[in-house]
Design a protein around this motif. Structure first.
Motif, mmCIF file in Angstrom:
data_model
loop_
_atom_site.group_PDB
_atom_site.id
_atom_site.type_symbol
_atom_site.label_atom_id
_atom_site.label_comp_id
_atom_site.label_asym_id
_atom_site.label_seq_id
_atom_site.Cartn_x
_atom_site.Cartn_y
_atom_site.Cartn_z
ATOM 1 N N ASP A 351 -36.058 9.163 -33.435
ATOM 2 C CA ASP A 351 -34.872 8.428 -32.985
ATOM 3 C C ASP A 351 -34.815 8.463 -31.456
ATOM 4 O O ASP A 351 -34.617 9.519 -30.862
ATOM 5 N N LYS A 393 -31.267 14.211 -39.297
ATOM 6 C CA LYS A 393 -31.612 12.797 -39.144
ATOM 7 C C LYS A 393 -33.072 12.520 -39.488
ATOM 8 O O LYS A 393 -33.469 11.363 -39.623
ATOM 9 N N VAL A 396 -33.091 10.541 -42.537
ATOM 10 C CA VAL A 396 -32.530 9.187 -42.509
ATOM 11 C C VAL A 396 -33.639 8.200 -42.152
ATOM 12 O O VAL A 396 -34.478 8.477 -41.299
ATOM 13 N N THR A 400 -32.480 2.475 -40.375
ATOM 14 C CA THR A 400 -31.052 2.745 -40.197
ATOM 15 C C THR A 400 -30.783 3.405 -38.844
ATOM 16 O O THR A 400 -29.835 3.043 -38.136
ATOM 17 N N LEU A 401 -31.614 4.371 -38.470
ATOM 18 C CA LEU A 401 -31.411 5.076 -37.217
ATOM 19 C C LEU A 401 -31.528 4.146 -36.009
ATOM 20 O O LEU A 401 -30.778 4.268 -35.037
ATOM 21 N N ILE A 415 -26.252 7.533 -43.023
ATOM 22 C CA ILE A 415 -26.061 8.327 -41.801
ATOM 23 C C ILE A 415 -25.201 9.555 -42.089
ATOM 24 O O ILE A 415 -25.454 10.657 -41.578
ATOM 25 N N HIS A 418 -26.742 13.020 -43.030
ATOM 26 C CA HIS A 418 -27.617 13.844 -42.187
ATOM 27 C C HIS A 418 -27.124 15.295 -42.009
ATOM 28 O O HIS A 418 -27.953 16.185 -41.857
#
Length: 542
Positions: A351, A393, A396, A400-401, A415, A418
């Motif tokens: 991310d 995360k 995830v 989406t991130l 989300i 997480h």
């Protein structure tokens, strides 16, 4: 020779033979002459001006010499009163005189009339028995003194080791061997009874290095620092396991004795797998320990013995073990931090927004915790919690991130998972159990409308409430893929407005008190640079 004349001796008035002679004269009421055995069948009259000898070469010096000679030898051999008639109206009476340890090297002889012989013999026997009982009492007193001293020494050693262990029980894992030694030096020097106590450190080549020393008076110490270092170079390398004791340095050459060095005790400071150096005690002094009048104890006042060697060895072992444990704790702590940073790096690689976010949140959280009077250990723990708060995360999806637009209900639900992902990743690491409340609950709201468990108020762990404010401030002031970070003032306004609903009002109030520190952290923050591999993994095995 007038055997019944008062003794005029050349002996010291306090010698054991003279004391015993006076007691014998006091008990019998007659004068006795003192004779000392200086060799087999050879006697010296100790209270005669010419010290005549009574043996075959001087038989003419004394009438009835063979009888006297036989009486002396018989009293000496049997340790009993002997008597023999010297003429029709006189008798010789001979009494052995016991020495301080029961040894016999003197006798006393007197002449008495036939009427006195029986009473004087009995009184002399009583005096001899008194000497024996007195000697026995003195021996028992000496043994009791030794026993009491041993018990006292053992108790003192046990108390010292317990006190030393308590003083070393610190949570500061940054302490090295020198700091550990310094904490125990004063106590150890005081109980050991040495003029100087040194710690000689081991250099990288395994040789003695410069020493740290403790003295009662450094300015007037008889052994200089240079002499201590020379002694260390001379002797320490000889000590690899047990203690080295040298009480004879004063009899060695000047080079070996190093001037005023007289006694030396060296023990290694080591564990079964690691040596840190040596303890070196120099010059034992009688002023350090009060042993009373026990002769055997007094004899060791100027020497290092078994007790001192055992005490110093035990202390060295305790100190080495403590220093080794601190090293292991530091290594363990460094490993833990490295694992945490690796986990954070894994999230940052996934991310782009998270890159730098976790570390800034950790710094903000740490500063808030300090302002809220967290102790040092708790502050470091909440810092690690901040680093790991978004580790979940990893679970995830990338889509989406990194989505630039608004999230759908399903995506936002993903989300919201997480914190649970983070908890499940970290829950098996028992050493990191303290981070779980913050990782799991940093998205709870003070009014109970947060996730994952809908906790409210002070049911939310304090670490999580602190982190929620720090996380929100960084989220609002950081650039995202779909928007630029908002101004500092606006973020502060949102936090102020949300106090009591979204965030703990007390935490927000504390944040406002140190808000300028947050600005400095944000402005001065430099993102961690990711290492770039430049060769094979074998290069990094060291």
């Amino acid at each position: 020779m007038n055997l019944s004349s008062p003794p005029e001796t050349t002996n010291s008035k306090d010698s054991p033979a003279i004391v015993a002679l006076h007691e014998l004269q006091s008990a019998t009421g007659v004068a006795w002459n003192l004779w000392t055995r200086i060799a087999a069948s050879k006697w010296v009259e100790s209270n005669s001006s010419d010290d005549c000898e009574l043996d075959e070469a001087h038989s003419a010096r004394m009438a009835f010499h063979p009888t006297c000679f036989d009486l002396f030898e018989k009293a000496f051999g049997e340790q009993s009163i002997q008597s023999e008639q010297s003429d029709p109206n006189q008798w010789w009476v001979v009494s052995p005189l016991l020495g301080p340890y029961g040894n016999l090297h003197s006798v006393a002889i007197t002449t008495v009339s036939g009427d006195q012989r029986e009473s004087i013999t009995k009184l002399a026997s009583l005096s001899l028995n008194y000497q024996r009982e007195k000697l026995r009492a003195e021996q028992l007193e000496s043994e009791n003194a030794q026993f009491a001293q041993q018990v006292g020494d053992d108790f003192e050693e046990m108390t010292f080791l317990r006190t030393m262990a308590d003083s070393l029980a610190v949570g500061d894992t940054s302490l090295g061997i020198k700091e550990v030694v310094t904490r125990s030096f004063e106590m150890l020097h005081g109980i050991l009874g040495a003029e100087i106590l040194c710690f000689v450190e081991l250099d990288e080549a395994g040789q003695p290095k410069s020493s740290i020393r403790q003295t009662d008076d450094t300015e007037h110490a008889q052994v200089s620092q240079d002499a201590c270092d020379v002694l260390a170079q001379r002797f320490c390398s000889q000590v690899t396991s047990g203690p080295l004791v040298r009480n004879d340095l004063i009899h060695q050459t000047e080079e070996e004795a190093q001037g005023t060095s007289q006694q030396l005790l060296i023990v290694p400071v080591q564990t079964s797998v690691r040596q840190f150096g040596w303890f070196m005690a120099i010059n034992r002094g009688p002023g350090f320990t009060q042993h009373g009048k026990a002769p055997l104890l007094c004899a060791s006042l100027h020497e290092f013995g078994t007790w001192e060697a055992s005490l110093l060895s035990t202390a060295a072992s305790v100190i080495a073990s403590h220093a080794s444990n601190l090293e292991h704790l530091r290594e363990k702590g460094q490993l833990l931090v490295s694992v945490v940073r690796s986990l954070v790096s894994a999230v940052e690689a996934k991310d782009a927004y998270t890159c730098g976010h976790s570390e800034r949140v950790a710094l903000y959280t740490k500063r808030l915790a300090q302002h809220l009077s967290y102790d040092e250990e708790s502050t470091e723990r909440i810092y690690l919690t901040g680093l790991l708060h978004d580790v979940g995360k990893i679970g995830v999806s990338d889509a989406t991130l990194n989505k630039a637009g608004s999230l759908t209900r399903e995506e936002f639900g993903e989300i919201q998972e997480h914190p649970d992902y983070g908890w499940s990743i970290l829950c098996e690491l028992r050493q990191l159990a303290y981070v779980l409340p913050g990782v799991l609950h940093h998205h709870e709201r003070f009014d109970g409308a947060g996730y994952p468990d809908g906790l409210s108020g002070h049911d939310i762990p304090l670490d999580a409430r602190i982190m929620a404010v720090a996380d929100a401030y960084d989220a609002m002031t950081s650039d995202r893929a779909y928007r630029a970070g908002m101004p500092h003032e606006k973020a502060v306004g949102i936090l102020t407005d949300g106090a009591g609903t979204q965030w703990d009002p007390e935490i927000v109030s504390s944040f406002l008190e140190i808000v300028n520190d947050f600005v400095k952290i944000r402005q001065q923050y430099q993102p961690h640079q990711r290492r770039v591999r430049t060769g094979s993994a074998i290069v990094y095995q060291d």
